[in-house]
Design a protein around this motif. Structure first.
Motif, PDB file in Angstrom:
ATOM      1  N   SER A 296       0.825  -1.211   0.000  1.00  0.00           N
ATOM      2  CA  SER A 296       0.000   0.000   0.000  1.00  0.00           C
ATOM      3  C   SER A 296       0.859   1.261   0.000  1.00  0.00           C
ATOM      4  CB  SER A 296      -0.902   0.025   1.238  1.00  0.00           C
ATOM      5  OG  SER A 296      -0.128   0.105   2.418  1.00  0.00           O
ATOM      6  N   ASN A 297       0.588   2.152  -0.873  1.00  0.00           N
ATOM      7  CA  ASN A 297       1.036   3.546  -0.847  1.00  0.00           C
ATOM      8  C   ASN A 297       2.507   3.825  -1.133  1.00  0.00           C
ATOM      9  OD1 ASN A 297      -1.542   4.651  -0.195  1.00  0.00           O
ATOM     10  ND2 ASN A 297      -1.243   3.964   1.907  1.00  0.00           N
ATOM     11  N   VAL A 298       3.450   3.153  -0.457  1.00  0.00           N
ATOM     12  CA  VAL A 298       4.818   3.652  -0.513  1.00  0.00           C
ATOM     13  C   VAL A 298       5.838   2.542  -0.282  1.00  0.00           C
ATOM     14  CG1 VAL A 298       4.833   4.217   1.955  1.00  0.00           C
ATOM     15  CG2 VAL A 298       6.342   5.477   0.403  1.00  0.00           C
ATOM     16  N   ALA A 299       7.000   2.685  -0.944  1.00  0.00           N
ATOM     17  CA  ALA A 299       8.160   1.823  -0.730  1.00  0.00           C
ATOM     18  C   ALA A 299       9.403   2.692  -0.816  1.00  0.00           C
ATOM     19  CB  ALA A 299       8.218   0.708  -1.772  1.00  0.00           C
ATOM     20  N   GLU A 300      10.337   2.529   0.128  1.00  0.00           N
ATOM     21  CA  GLU A 300      11.533   3.365   0.171  1.00  0.00           C
ATOM     22  C   GLU A 300      12.767   2.519   0.459  1.00  0.00           C
ATOM     23  OE1 GLU A 300      12.080   6.500  -0.441  1.00  0.00           O
ATOM     24  OE2 GLU A 300      10.029   7.221  -0.669  1.00  0.00           O
ATOM     25  N   PHE A 301      13.900   2.875  -0.202  1.00  0.00           N
ATOM     26  CA  PHE A 301      15.174   2.201   0.021  1.00  0.00           C
ATOM     27  C   PHE A 301      15.870   2.742   1.268  1.00  0.00           C
ATOM     28  CE2 PHE A 301      14.788   1.334  -4.526  1.00  0.00           C
ATOM     29  CZ  PHE A 301      15.307   0.047  -4.640  1.00  0.00           C
ATOM     30  N   SER A 306      20.418  -1.573   0.386  1.00  0.00           N
ATOM     31  CA  SER A 306      20.330  -3.013   0.620  1.00  0.00           C
ATOM     32  C   SER A 306      18.961  -3.458   1.129  1.00  0.00           C
ATOM     33  CB  SER A 306      21.398  -3.445   1.635  1.00  0.00           C
ATOM     34  OG  SER A 306      21.155  -2.871   2.902  1.00  0.00           O
ATOM     35  N   LYS A 307      18.155  -2.518   1.608  1.00  0.00           N
ATOM     36  CA  LYS A 307      16.864  -2.859   2.190  1.00  0.00           C
ATOM     37  C   LYS A 307      15.770  -1.946   1.654  1.00  0.00           C
ATOM     38  CE  LYS A 307      18.817  -4.532   6.561  1.00  0.00           C
ATOM     39  NZ  LYS A 307      20.149  -4.658   5.992  1.00  0.00           N
ATOM     40  N   ILE A 308      14.543  -2.427   1.762  1.00  0.00           N
ATOM     41  CA  ILE A 308      13.376  -1.638   1.368  1.00  0.00           C
ATOM     42  C   ILE A 308      12.341  -1.716   2.490  1.00  0.00           C
ATOM     43  CG2 ILE A 308      11.370  -1.580  -0.163  1.00  0.00           C
ATOM     44  CD1 ILE A 308      13.110  -2.236  -2.459  1.00  0.00           C
ATOM     45  N   VAL A 309      11.789  -0.576   2.858  1.00  0.00           N
ATOM     46  CA  VAL A 309      10.699  -0.537   3.815  1.00  0.00           C
ATOM     47  C   VAL A 309       9.414  -0.238   3.045  1.00  0.00           C
ATOM     48  CG1 VAL A 309      11.119   1.907   4.367  1.00  0.00           C
ATOM     49  CG2 VAL A 309       9.823   0.478   5.964  1.00  0.00           C
ATOM     50  N   VAL A 310       8.368  -1.002   3.339  1.00  0.00           N
ATOM     51  CA  VAL A 310       7.122  -0.904   2.573  1.00  0.00           C
ATOM     52  C   VAL A 310       5.921  -0.932   3.515  1.00  0.00           C
ATOM     53  CG1 VAL A 310       8.085  -1.987   0.516  1.00  0.00           C
ATOM     54  CG2 VAL A 310       6.996  -3.405   2.256  1.00  0.00           C
ATOM     55  N   GLY A 311       4.807  -0.368   3.044  1.00  0.00           N
ATOM     56  CA  GLY A 311       3.546  -0.464   3.754  1.00  0.00           C
ATOM     57  C   GLY A 311       2.738  -1.635   3.231  1.00  0.00           C
ATOM     58  N   ILE A 312       2.046  -2.324   4.135  1.00  0.00           N
ATOM     59  CA  ILE A 312       1.222  -3.487   3.786  1.00  0.00           C
ATOM     60  C   ILE A 312      -0.248  -3.151   4.065  1.00  0.00           C
ATOM     61  CG2 ILE A 312       0.863  -5.953   4.174  1.00  0.00           C
ATOM     62  CD1 ILE A 312       3.628  -5.280   3.085  1.00  0.00           C
ATOM     63  N   ILE A 319      10.188  -4.559   6.455  1.00  0.00           N
ATOM     64  CA  ILE A 319      11.495  -4.314   5.844  1.00  0.00           C
ATOM     65  C   ILE A 319      11.943  -5.600   5.161  1.00  0.00           C
ATOM     66  CG2 ILE A 319      13.927  -3.811   6.279  1.00  0.00           C
ATOM     67  CD1 ILE A 319      13.051  -2.038   8.577  1.00  0.00           C
ATOM     68  N   PHE A 320      12.309  -5.484   3.879  1.00  0.00           N
ATOM     69  CA  PHE A 320      12.791  -6.619   3.091  1.00  0.00           C
ATOM     70  C   PHE A 320      14.254  -6.414   2.732  1.00  0.00           C
ATOM     71  CE2 PHE A 320       8.249  -6.802   2.375  1.00  0.00           C
ATOM     72  CZ  PHE A 320       7.972  -8.160   2.326  1.00  0.00           C
ATOM     73  N   ASP A 321      14.997  -7.504   2.732  1.00  0.00           N
ATOM     74  CA  ASP A 321      16.348  -7.507   2.175  1.00  0.00           C
ATOM     75  C   ASP A 321      16.211  -7.745   0.672  1.00  0.00           C
ATOM     76  OD1 ASP A 321      18.804  -9.291   1.199  1.00  0.00           O
ATOM     77  OD2 ASP A 321      19.486  -8.041   2.876  1.00  0.00           O
TER      78      ASP A 321
END
Length: 549
Positions: A296-301, A306-312, A319-321
């Motif tokens: 949902s809405n946003v994803a940021e490095f 090396s990582k991405i933080v995202v809304g669910i 946070i994904f590797d």
């Protein structure tokens, strides 16, 4: 002794479980239920039926706005972070979690579109949809939902430049350097905006026939990622204004494609449940991130890419590797909320989260746990000065008078730690029954002089309404004592006697007044009783007052 330990245990349990939350009371220290109205004034934002629940929120909770927090950003040095907030932008000090400045989005118009029929400037009130800082942190760029962009000089609330769009909206604007801005003024073409002397110059640089939906850049601004309304993604070199690469067939979801800070990868949505992390140099080099609940809405490095933080969609932030595609961490938002804006801190220690319901969180990933200023302000670290009395476990001494200096640090309420040092003087109550010789000299009815130093750890219950502390603490330390004949003619001291001690104390503090006592076990004198009365002065009392904004 059994009675004392029972009392201590009861107080310990009461301190641990009787904590209560309090909302903050001022605009510069925002409370749990306060926000701004459309005119920049604070107002209650949550229904009354949520007030009680709000007191039990996670300690990562920072503040509450009455509108969605559409944008968050960090300065490159990590000193400040900014959040959109009810037609304003709030600049926060990252070190103290306090508001550094408030930048209103109400600015007198400087273009024909912001003048009435008589030519008088109108005041535009709008909310920010994105925020960016220059690499030196001196300027802040925000895109607003009224077809304008605003440049603020950080540290000056009055130094602001308004740029008006020529289309229906400005979809995006980014810094290409500290002095140049790439902006889609009409939603179709890319323009470069900069100052030359006293002139503000805007030049058209690239025509994109299928329109502009999103723009993202790396810190140098030499490469930008532009997403069109058709779903095409282009990597553009801003030194030559040529298209370096073009990527097709990406779904237009609510998540706008973002270029990593290192310029190596970008993230985009393949569908509602799948994100693709793609190399900018090779489209065949990509990673898939999947979640069955949907993004949902946003994803940021992260800053290192090396990582991405995202809304669910379920209200989680994950946070994904990007190399493994595995989920590393997650954070649950309150009240069925969802993330609207996200930003990693430059050191990777925190994530700032802005939500649809107007909450702002500071999610701690590493290091010390975050404590909001609204909680910190209730228990101030203090310098403690006191006078005390201690038994000397002897029939020949009336006891010892003590002057004590201590420091209390409420690092994570209800826990605190402290240090203290004291000097004591024990006075004989009768003729000393022994003859004590030291170096051939006799000590007659000597006084006992002592010096102690130690540390402690404890628990405190604090009632903010009454400004009342009830506490218990345990301490360890060391003492040195000497016997001394105070006679001016025959003054003489014994050899020093060293000992260690452990102590258990309980007490109360109302405002600055402090009273406590307990027992101490000394390796020389064994069990001793002691009591203290004094003052606890918050350490902020000694700080220099800064400028008032």
């Amino acid at each position: 002794m059994r009675k004392f330990f029972c009392a201590f245990f009861i107080l310990f349990c009461f301190s641990l479980f009787a904590q209560e939350g309090d909302s903050a009371d001022s605009a510069l220290n925002p409370g749990l239920t306060e926000g701004y109205d459309n005119y920049g004034n604070f107002e209650e934002s949550l229904p009354e039926n949520q007030q009680k629940e709000e007191k039990d929120v996670s300690q990562d909770y920072l503040a509450k706005s009455s509108t969605a927090v559409n944008a968050v950003a960090w300065t490159h040095d990590g000193k400040y972070f900014a959040t959109s907030w009810n037609n304003s932008i709030i600049l926060w000090s990252a070190a103290s979690n306090t508001i550094e400045a408030i930048y209103s989005n109400s600015v007198s118009g400087n273009s024909e579109s912001h003048k009435d029929a008589s030519g008088k400037n109108l005041v535009s009130i709008a909310d920010a949809s994105s925020i960016e800082f220059t690499s030196d942190g001196r300027y802040m760029l925000s895109v607003r939902d009224d077809n304008t962009a605003l440049i603020h000089a950080v540290g000056s609330a009055s130094d602001a430049t308004l740029i008006s769009g020529t289309g229906s909206s400005i979809p995006a604007a980014v810094y290409a350097s500290d002095y140049k801005i790439i902006i889609a003024l009409d939603g179709q073409n890319l323009y470069e905006s900069y100052r030359m002397g006293n002139q503000h110059i805007i030049e058209e640089k690239l025509d994109l026939a299928d329109g502009v939906w999103a723009v993202s850049s790396n810190p140098t601004g030499k490469r930008i990622l532009v997403t069109s309304e058709s779903g095409a993604i282009r990597l553009i070199d801003t030194t030559s204004w040529s298209v370096v690469s073009e990527f097709e067939c990406y779904t237009l979801t609510r998540i706008k494609p973002r270029l990593a800070k290192d310029g190596v990868h970008f993230v985009s949505a393949k569908d509602q449940n799948t994100l693709t992390v793609t190399s900018v140099s090779d489209e065949s080099d990509f990673y898939m991130l999947e979640d069955p609940a949907g993004f949902s809405n946003v994803a940021e490095f992260s800053v290192d890419g090396s990582k991405i933080v995202v809304g669910i969609n379920t209200g989680l932030v994950k946070i994904f590797d990007i190399n493994s595609g595995f989920e590393e961490n997650s954070f649950q938002l309150m009240y069925g909320d969802s993330a609207k804006s996200l930003a990693f801190s430059p050191d990777g220690e925190y994530v700032i989260i802005g939500t649809e319901q107007g909450y702002i969180y500071r999610w701690v990933l590493n290091g010390e746990e975050f404590v909001p200023e609204s909680q910190r302000s209730a228990l101030q670290n203090a310098l403690v000065l006191s006078l005390g009395y201690s038994r000397l476990n002897s029939d020949y001494y009336m006891g010892s008078a003590i002057f004590d200096v201590g420091y209390k640090n409420y690092f994570r309420p209800p826990f605190f730690w402290g240090l203290n040092a004291n000097i004591g003087v024990g006075s004989p109550g009768s003729e000393f029954p022994f003859t004590y010789y030291e170096g051939g000299e006799s000590l007659s009815s000597p006084f006992v002089y002592s010096h102690s130093i130690g540390g402690m750890f404890g628990l405190v219950y604090y009632n903010k309404k009454l400004d009342l502390h009830v506490f218990s603490e345990a301490g360890l330390g060391a003492t040195v004592r000497i016997l001394y004949n105070n006679s001016f003619r025959y003054a003489h001291a014994s050899k020093p006697y060293f000992s260690g001690y452990g102590e258990l104390l309980v007490g109360a503090q109302w405002k600055w007044a402090r009273l406590w006592g307990g027992v101490q076990f000394d390796t020389n004198l064994h069990w001793l009783g002691k009591v203290h009365v004094g003052v606890a002065m918050p350490t902020r009392t000694f700080r220099k007052q800064g400028k008032t904004e």
